[in-house]
Each structure stands twice: as structure tokens, then as C-alpha cells.
Design an enzyme around this catalytic site. Structure first.
Site, PDB file in Angstrom:
ATOM      1  N   ASP A 107      -0.804  15.332  13.829  1.00  0.00           N
ATOM      2  CA  ASP A 107      -0.956  16.054  12.707  1.00  0.00           C
ATOM      3  C   ASP A 107      -2.462  15.696  12.058  1.00  0.00           C
ATOM      4  O   ASP A 107      -2.456  15.818  11.104  1.00  0.00           O
ATOM      5  CB  ASP A 107       0.266  15.812  11.735  1.00  0.00           C
ATOM      6  CG  ASP A 107       0.231  14.147  11.682  1.00  0.00           C
ATOM      7  OD1 ASP A 107      -0.480  13.441  12.377  1.00  0.00           O
ATOM      8  OD2 ASP A 107       0.807  13.638  10.630  1.00  0.00           O
ATOM      9  N   LYS A 158       0.290   0.843   6.156  1.00  0.00           N
ATOM     10  CA  LYS A 158       0.571   1.164   4.680  1.00  0.00           C
ATOM     11  C   LYS A 158       0.783  -0.142   3.960  1.00  0.00           C
ATOM     12  O   LYS A 158       1.766  -0.317   3.197  1.00  0.00           O
ATOM     13  CB  LYS A 158       1.879   1.965   4.609  1.00  0.00           C
ATOM     14  CG  LYS A 158       1.864   3.113   5.714  1.00  0.00           C
ATOM     15  CD  LYS A 158       2.603   4.479   5.375  1.00  0.00           C
ATOM     16  CE  LYS A 158       2.267   5.633   6.294  1.00  0.00           C
ATOM     17  NZ  LYS A 158       3.006   5.417   7.545  1.00  0.00           N
ATOM     18  N   ASP A 218      -5.255  14.033   7.608  1.00  0.00           N
ATOM     19  CA  ASP A 218      -3.721  14.091   8.109  1.00  0.00           C
ATOM     20  C   ASP A 218      -3.212  15.120   7.261  1.00  0.00           C
ATOM     21  O   ASP A 218      -3.345  15.083   6.204  1.00  0.00           O
ATOM     22  CB  ASP A 218      -3.191  12.674   7.854  1.00  0.00           C
ATOM     23  CG  ASP A 218      -1.590  12.813   8.037  1.00  0.00           C
ATOM     24  OD1 ASP A 218      -0.925  13.631   8.126  1.00  0.00           O
ATOM     25  OD2 ASP A 218      -1.231  11.670   8.554  1.00  0.00           O
TER      26      ASP A 218
HETATM   27  N1  GDD Z   1       7.607  11.766  19.967  1.00  0.00           N
HETATM   28  C1  GDD Z   1       7.746  11.193  18.794  1.00  0.00           C
HETATM   29  N2  GDD Z   1       8.668  10.243  18.437  1.00  0.00           N
HETATM   30  N3  GDD Z   1       6.470  11.417  17.763  1.00  0.00           N
HETATM   31  C2  GDD Z   1       6.811  10.914  16.572  1.00  0.00           C
HETATM   32  C3  GDD Z   1       7.684   9.805  16.308  1.00  0.00           C
HETATM   33  C4  GDD Z   1       8.844   9.795  17.310  1.00  0.00           C
HETATM   34  O1  GDD Z   1       9.896   8.863  17.169  1.00  0.00           O
HETATM   35  N4  GDD Z   1       7.522   9.601  15.176  1.00  0.00           N
HETATM   36  C5  GDD Z   1       6.431  10.016  14.664  1.00  0.00           C
HETATM   37  N5  GDD Z   1       5.805  10.920  15.546  1.00  0.00           N
HETATM   38  C6  GDD Z   1       4.623  11.591  15.470  1.00  0.00           C
HETATM   39  C7  GDD Z   1       4.605  12.616  14.489  1.00  0.00           C
HETATM   40  O2  GDD Z   1       4.932  13.904  14.717  1.00  0.00           O
HETATM   41  C8  GDD Z   1       2.952  12.406  14.126  1.00  0.00           C
HETATM   42  O3  GDD Z   1       2.414  13.504  14.766  1.00  0.00           O
HETATM   43  C9  GDD Z   1       2.600  11.021  14.442  1.00  0.00           C
HETATM   44  O4  GDD Z   1       3.856  10.752  15.259  1.00  0.00           O
HETATM   45  C10 GDD Z   1       2.353  10.299  13.387  1.00  0.00           C
HETATM   46  O5  GDD Z   1       3.400  10.084  12.583  1.00  0.00           O
HETATM   47  P1  GDD Z   1       3.495  10.325  11.008  1.00  0.00           P
HETATM   48  O6  GDD Z   1       5.018  10.298  10.585  1.00  0.00           O
HETATM   49  O7  GDD Z   1       2.760  11.448  10.560  1.00  0.00           O
HETATM   50  O8  GDD Z   1       2.889   8.876  10.555  1.00  0.00           O
HETATM   51  P2  GDD Z   1       1.832   8.549   9.412  1.00  0.00           P
HETATM   52  O9  GDD Z   1       0.971   9.800   9.147  1.00  0.00           O
HETATM   53  O10 GDD Z   1       2.886   8.261   8.029  1.00  0.00           O
HETATM   54  O11 GDD Z   1       0.921   7.324   9.963  1.00  0.00           O
HETATM   55  C11 GDD Z   1       0.430   7.226  11.128  1.00  0.00           C
HETATM   56  O12 GDD Z   1      -0.754   8.185  11.116  1.00  0.00           O
HETATM   57  C12 GDD Z   1      -1.921   7.685  10.268  1.00  0.00           C
HETATM   58  C13 GDD Z   1      -3.019   8.629  10.342  1.00  0.00           C
HETATM   59  O13 GDD Z   1      -2.717   9.697   9.916  1.00  0.00           O
HETATM   60  C14 GDD Z   1       0.099   5.908  11.701  1.00  0.00           C
HETATM   61  O14 GDD Z   1      -0.239   6.117  12.835  1.00  0.00           O
HETATM   62  C15 GDD Z   1      -0.878   5.252  10.742  1.00  0.00           C
HETATM   63  O15 GDD Z   1      -1.466   4.067  11.124  1.00  0.00           O
HETATM   64  C16 GDD Z   1      -2.019   6.249  10.687  1.00  0.00           C
HETATM   65  O16 GDD Z   1      -3.182   5.857   9.831  1.00  0.00           O
HETATM   66 MG    MG Z   2       0.855  11.724   9.593  1.00  0.00          MG
END
Ligand code: GDD
Ligand code: MG
Length: 364
Positions: A107, A158, A218
Site C-alpha cells: 500500500d 506506532k 502510505d
Molecule cells: N499477507 C498478509 N498477511 N499481508 C498483510 C497482513 C497479513 O496478515 N497484515 C498486513 N498485511 C499487508 C497489508 O495488506 C499492507 O500491504 C501491509 O501488509 C502493511 O499493513 P498495514 O496494515 O498497511 O500496516 P501499517 O500501514 O499500519 O504499518 C506498516 O506500514 C508502515 C508504512 O506504511 C508497518 O510496516 C509500519 O512499520 C510502517 O511504518
Molecule cells: Mg499501510
């Protein structure tokens, strides 16, 4: 070199947009978001991709197939239960036979120089290298303080403001040596952010951060999803627009019927088979999907329409998102971050008021 893209999250913060479309397949200027990510990977010589998906595997597969049409080799691996970011990678271990591989959150809109990221990883002989971005508010991300040599000294997912010691955050693109897989337990939900990375830091493993000035966003909230459109239309990031550029900052698809008395002020992207009637005005930072109809005298600005939306005469749509097939009657006002999806409407901004909601539901 292979890349695993994590696309199995729930997309909760983007509901209702993600009720029927996975976050990574949401339209970005009328192309699926993931197609942009694929183009970036290809520019850096990566053509073998593993998509780690949840429920929506079919939607990905129906669009991209085995990847041949896109000059890619794509393998899909579905999780029955979400395995977490790291568990998802352990789950595809058998397909990761090289010495190192790339992992991407699915994303992130970025033009990160992945070639340089990999070179940096190799120059540091690192076990893991994390791309870093700088943001004003790091509390929604993984905070990654590094030392003067780039080594990661902590990883705080976070954090509260009291823990913020840097504005470097985890940008969600990693290069891993295959040994990283040994840090992930098998067959259970496990995350990089709360499990693998803090553990590696604690054990003083060679985990490095790679700061860059790349564009980074993001897209995971409606505001940021709109911002992604805005920034691309502002040409802040290289993007292959769909449609023909008919005048500066206006791209129009095939078979459109646009009245000579309609006003279009770019930057605007319009999909295929659209109809725009007389005296309709489309203001900048708007994307209209395929097969949409905009009635006479309607005014649209800073909005995203998915496919087959209809807007009746004299309606006003401002800074809002209409999902596939939304039909609005005459003189409907949708403003200020409203999201219309079938019968539902989601309230993203407190300035949205009930009167508007009623009018939206009162369709012709
Ligand atoms: N296959 C799979 N299985 N994918 C997953 C799962 C899972 O259980 N959980 C999350 N994802 C995928 C989501 O679809 C997304 O593309 C990505 O992993 C990150 O998940 P988000 O839910 O978007 O996380 P975030 O934005 O709160 O936080 C993450 O991204 C940040 C940067 O945008 C973390 O990695 C943070 O540390 C980082 O700063
Ligand atoms: Mg994200």
C-alpha cells in the site's frame, strides 16, 4: 531477484472502499494501485513476484493472471487466516530460493530507487535493510532510529509522542538475506514490526536503515488515498496516465461523449465511455472512472469516481469518493470527504452533515 508483496491486510481504515476491493487493487488514476508497484519493480529489474494475499485472491488473479501480459511471473499464495506481515513471508519460504529477496508492503506509493537500496544492503553486508522515509508525524508508523553508520538501534511500532526520537520511519520496503526467515516462527501470526525487527535489534544483528528522498505515501486512509491522486496529478511522481492527453493536464479515455459546453479544468483524468453533459464543470484533482455519466450543470472537484457512476443534473460533488456504480439524483450535494458506497455512506470528516446524507440516499 524475487519480490514478495504483502496484500493480505484488511484495509480497515479505507472502509467502505475496501469492502469489495482489496486496498492494493483500488483504482489509482484509473489503474489498479498494484500495477503502479509492478511498474516500479520492473524498472529495477524485478520480474518474479509473489503476492501474499488474504480473501481477495481472485480479484488479483483475474486482473493480472500469471503475469505474462505484464512481463512478469506472478505467483499467488493465499492465507486462510491472516498470518501477520512476517508470518506471511514464512508462509512463502519454499518459493524463496535465492540468497536474498525484497519484501514490500502493498500500500505504498513511492518512487524509491530499489536498485540503490539493494546496493546499499550489499555494501553493508546486512542481514536486513529497511527503506526509511521521513514524515512529520511518525506516530502512525514504525519508528526507526539509526546510528551514524546507518545501523538500526531500535524499532518502535506506532510509538506515542513521548517515544519519538527521530522522524525516520519504516517505509515498508525491505531487502532480506534468506537467514531472516529463521527469525520467524512457522504456522502462526507473527509480525516484522513487533516481532522480527525488535528481536534483531536486541540481538545486535546487522539490520540497517536506508534513508532516501524518494516520494513516499502510505495510501491506507481516505485522506491519503485522495492525496495520492493529488500528488500524481501534480506530477510529483512518474506515472503513466491512462487515456489521451487532450490539453495540458487533461487526460481522456476512449469513446467519451463530452459536450462542447462542458468545462474541464485540469488536472483531470476521465476514463473510457464517459458522458459529460452541457454546463457540467469538472474542476482539478478529479478522476472519473470508466462508464460514468455526469449530468448537465453538475459540478465536480477534487474527487474520485470509480466505474459506472451517475451524477444527476446540478449536483455538487466535492472532495469525495464514489465507489463503483453509485447513482446520485439531481441537486445532490456530496462534500468534505464523504465516501459513497452502495447504500452506505461513511463519515470521514465531522463537517459532513446528516442533511447531505439524506439527500445522497434520496436517489432517482
Ligand atoms: N499477507 C498478509 N498477511 N499481508 C498483510 C497482513 C497479513 O496478515 N497484515 C498486513 N498485511 C499487508 C497489508 O495488506 C499492507 O500491504 C501491509 O501488509 C502493511 O499493513 P498495514 O496494515 O498497511 O500496516 P501499517 O500501514 O499500519 O504499518 C506498516 O506500514 C508502515 C508504512 O506504511 C508497518 O510496516 C509500519 O512499520 C510502517 O511504518
Ligand atoms: Mg499501510
Amino acid at each position: 531477484m524475487k519480490a514478495v508483496i504483502l496484500v493480505g491486510g484488511q484495509g480497515t481504515r479505507l472502509r467502505p472502499l475496501t469492502h469489495t476491493i482489496p486496498k492494493a487493487m483500488l483504482p489509482l488514476l484509473n489503474i489498479p494501485f498494484l500495477k503502479y508497484v509492478f511498474e516500479l519493480l520492473k524498472r529495477h529489474g524485478i520480474q518474479e513476484i509473489i503476492l501474499s494475499t488474504g480473501n481477495f485472491l481472485d480479484i488479483f488473479e483475474n486482473y493480472f493472471g500469471d503475469g505474462t501480459k505484464h512481463d512478469l511471473k506472478i505467483r499467488y499464495v493465499k492465507e486462510d487466516e491472516p498470518l501477520g506481515t512476517a508470518g506471511a513471508i514464512k508462509n512463502v519460504e519454499k518459493y524463496l530460493d535465492d540468497d536474498f529477496f525484497i519484501v514490500l508492503n502493498g500500500d505504498i506509493l513511492t518512487d524509491l530507487n530499489i536498485t540503490k537500496l539493494v546496493e546499499y544492503h550489499q555494501s553493508k553486508k546486512a542481514l536486513a535493510t529497511l527503506a526509511l522515509a521521513s514524515v512529520e508525524d511518525p506516530t502512525s508508523y514504525g519508528l526507526v532510529p539509526i546510528d551514524s553508520k546507518g545501523k538500526v538501534v531500535d524499532f518502535l511500532e506506532k510509538p506515542g509522542w513521548d517515544k519519538v526520537v527521530t522522524n525516520f520511519i519504516n517505509a515498508g520496503t525491505y531487502v532480506f538475506k534468506s537467514e531472516v526467515l529463521n527469525f520467524i516462527p512457522e504456522g502462526m501470526n507473527y509480525s516484522f514490526e513487533k516481532g522480527v525487527f525488535p528481536k534483531m535489534v536486541e540481538k545486535e544483528e546487522k539490520i540497517y536503515g536506508f534513508p532516501s528522498n524518494a516520494y513516499w505515501l502510505d495510501i491506507g486512509t481516505p485522506q491519503k488515498y485522495l492525496k495520492a491522486h493529488h500528488d500524481i496529478l501534480e506530477r510529483q511522481i512518474k506515472f503513466n496516465f491512462k487515456g489521451k492527453q487532450v490539453k495540458p493536464k487533461v487526460w481522456i479515455g476512449k469513446n467519451c461523449k463530452i459536450s462542447a459546453e462542458a468545462n474541464i479544468f485540469g488536472p483531470v483524468v476521465i476514463g473510457d465511455n464517459c458522458q459529460i453533459e452541457a454546463n457540467a464543470t469538472i474542476f482539478g484533482y478529479t478522476t472519473i472512472g470508466d462508464n460514468c455519466m455526469i449530468g448537465s450543470g453538475a459540478t465536480i472537484g477534487e474527487s474520485i469516481f470509480f466505474k459506472a457512476c451517475k451524477v444527476g443534473s446540478s449536483s455538487i460533488i466535492k472532495k469525495s469518493i464514489l465507489c463503483n456504480g453509485i447513482e446520485l439524483g439531481v441537486k445532490v450535494n456530496v462534500e468534505d470527504m464523504a465516501i459513497a458506497e452502495e447504500e452506505k455512506i461513511s463519515l470521514v470528516d465531522s463537517s459532513y452533515n446528516l442533511a447531505k446524507k439524506e439527500r445522497l440516499n434520496d436517489r432517482t
